[in-house]
Design a protein around this motif. Structure first.
Motif, short mmCIF file in Angstrom:
data_model
loop_
_atom_site.label_atom_id
_atom_site.label_comp_id
_atom_site.label_asym_id
_atom_site.label_seq_id
_atom_site.Cartn_x
_atom_site.Cartn_y
_atom_site.Cartn_z
N ALA A 1 -23.99 17.50 20.15
CA ALA A 1 -23.33 16.19 20.14
C ALA A 1 -21.95 16.21 20.81
CB ALA A 1 -23.26 15.66 18.71
N ASN A 2 -20.95 16.72 20.12
CA ASN A 2 -19.58 16.64 20.67
C ASN A 2 -19.29 17.86 21.55
OD1 ASN A 2 -16.97 16.04 21.35
ND2 ASN A 2 -16.32 15.59 19.25
N THR A 3 -19.94 17.86 22.70
CA THR A 3 -19.83 19.02 23.58
C THR A 3 -18.45 19.12 24.23
OG1 THR A 3 -20.83 17.66 25.29
CG2 THR A 3 -22.29 19.14 24.09
N ALA A 4 -17.78 17.99 24.39
CA ALA A 4 -16.43 18.03 24.98
C ALA A 4 -15.47 18.78 24.06
CB ALA A 4 -15.93 16.61 25.24
N ALA A 5 -15.58 18.52 22.77
CA ALA A 5 -14.73 19.25 21.82
C ALA A 5 -15.14 20.72 21.74
CB ALA A 5 -14.81 18.59 20.44
N TYR A 6 -16.44 20.95 21.72
CA TYR A 6 -16.94 22.32 21.63
C TYR A 6 -16.46 23.17 22.82
CZ TYR A 6 -20.44 26.11 21.51
OH TYR A 6 -21.07 27.33 21.48
N GLN B 1 -9.05 31.97 18.54
CA GLN B 1 -7.69 32.17 18.05
C GLN B 1 -7.15 30.93 17.32
OE1 GLN B 1 -6.59 35.19 18.20
NE2 GLN B 1 -8.34 35.76 19.50
N ASN B 2 -7.75 29.81 17.60
CA ASN B 2 -7.29 28.54 17.02
C ASN B 2 -8.52 27.67 16.73
OD1 ASN B 2 -5.64 26.47 16.16
ND2 ASN B 2 -5.13 25.77 18.23
N PRO B 3 -9.38 28.17 15.84
CA PRO B 3 -10.73 27.57 15.76
C PRO B 3 -10.79 26.19 15.13
CG PRO B 3 -10.47 29.29 14.09
CD PRO B 3 -9.23 29.32 14.94
N TYR B 4 -9.75 25.76 14.43
CA TYR B 4 -9.79 24.42 13.83
C TYR B 4 -9.58 23.33 14.87
CZ TYR B 4 -9.74 26.56 9.29
OH TYR B 4 -10.09 27.30 8.21
N ALA B 5 -8.93 23.69 15.96
CA ALA B 5 -8.44 22.67 16.89
C ALA B 5 -9.56 21.92 17.58
CB ALA B 5 -7.53 23.32 17.93
#
Ligand SMILES: [Zn+2]
Length: 317
Positions: A78-83, A89-93
């Motif tokens: 679904a949200n491939t842009a965010a993925y 190192q900053n996995p929540y972002a």
């Protein structure tokens, strides 16, 4: 409990570039149709770009060459842009870029004039989701909480979650004050009807075990529906563990202030014995449990004003 800020990233995000073109005219959507009629089952991953276990499960199934025996089986990233921005190192972002993809699923928002990366993707995927008879939405959690299924409020969602026999916790709920989820979109949430959507929270976002739970959830669904033959090379389904428990959400605690805090580092699915127990403070207001044996459902790690801090549930079966 592991401090979620320092939770180890044990999983590796799979390369989903091979699935970008797909075969549906929508990026990162692959759909396989059998000759024999049957339901359209959609396996949905990456509604949140940092919840990589779902992508791992779909990648595994596609690599295994799973094909439907009947009906139609689809794989959606679904949200491939965010993925694409996932950074261990900053996995929540990388949860989202502009806004939460899983709070957009009402006609007012989808048909409205607002624009965002997530809304563009939601609008592109909307007709596809409209064609689904059954949707399994794969998610994961910040805290080290036991896996659970969110089955919405419909009887058919509840029956499906209990029919899978796994995970042990099944939570019947209405979603969030901050906007409608995909599993609550349109026909999925109508009282009458047959279209069904459930959401499995497979465990902590980046634990190795969470990837196993995601794949197991897909396999149980597809095998249970007799949509596929047991794929050669797939992991054997594990023994069912604890008996399932059904929890009905009765209250959503929405933070009224920026100073909301819990009285203990709850991770979720704690059962609080006594009614009236203080579980948090919203500025100066005590937040208490309304009844005995109250279950805390997915307390938020950082609570902002207007957002759901925690939901409360009653064990009903
Ligand atoms: Zn999620």
């Amino acid at each position: 409990m592991t401090d979620p800020l320092h939770a180890p990233v044990e999983l590796s995000p799979p390369d989903i570039a091979p699935y970008r073109r797909g075969n549906t005219g929508i990026d990162h959507v692959t759909s396989l149709t059998a000759a024999e009629p049957g339901p359209h089952v959609v396996l949905n991953a990456l509604v949140h770009g940092n919840e990589i276990s779902g992508a791992i499960a779909l990648d595994s199934l596609l690599r295994l060459g799973v094909r439907p025996r009947r009906g139609r089986l689809s794989f959606v990233f679904a949200n491939t842009a965010a993925y694409a921005t996932f950074d261990r190192q900053n996995p929540y972002a990388s949860r989202y870029l502009d806004e939460d993809f899983n709070r957009l699923w009402s006609p007012q928002i989808l048909d409205g004039r607002r624009d965002s990366v997530e809304l563009r993707r939601a609008r592109a995927l909307r007709p596809f989701y409209d064609s689904a008879d059954l949707l399994l939405d794969l998610h994961s959690m910040t805290a080290d909480t036991a896996p659970l299924t969110l089955c919405g409020r419909t009887t058919r969602g509840r029956d499906l979650a209990l029919g899978l026999g796994y995970p042990a916790w099944v939570v019947a709920d209405e979603g969030h004050a901050g906007g409608r989820r995909l599993i609550d979109y349109g026909g999925f949430a109508e009282r009458e009807g047959a279209r069904t959507a459930i959401l499995v929270e497979c465990g902590q976002h980046w634990r190795a075990e969470t990837g196993v739970v995601a794949l197991e959830s897909c396999l149980r669904l597809l095998l249970g529906l007799e949509m596929i033959d047991p794929p050669a090379g797939a992991p054997r389904l594990r023994r069912r563990g604890d008996p399932q428990r059904l929890v009905e959400v009765t209250d959503a605690v929405t933070a009224a202030s920026e100073r909301f805090r819990f009285t203990a580092p709850f991770v979720g699915m704690e059962v609080i014995g006594r009614a009236g127990t203080v579980i948090g403070w919203d500025d100066a207001r005590a937040v208490t449990t309304p009844y005995d044996d109250c279950v805390l459902i997915m307390p938020a790690r950082r609570v902002k004003s207007g957002q759901t801090a925690v939901r409360l549930g009653r064990i009903v079966g």
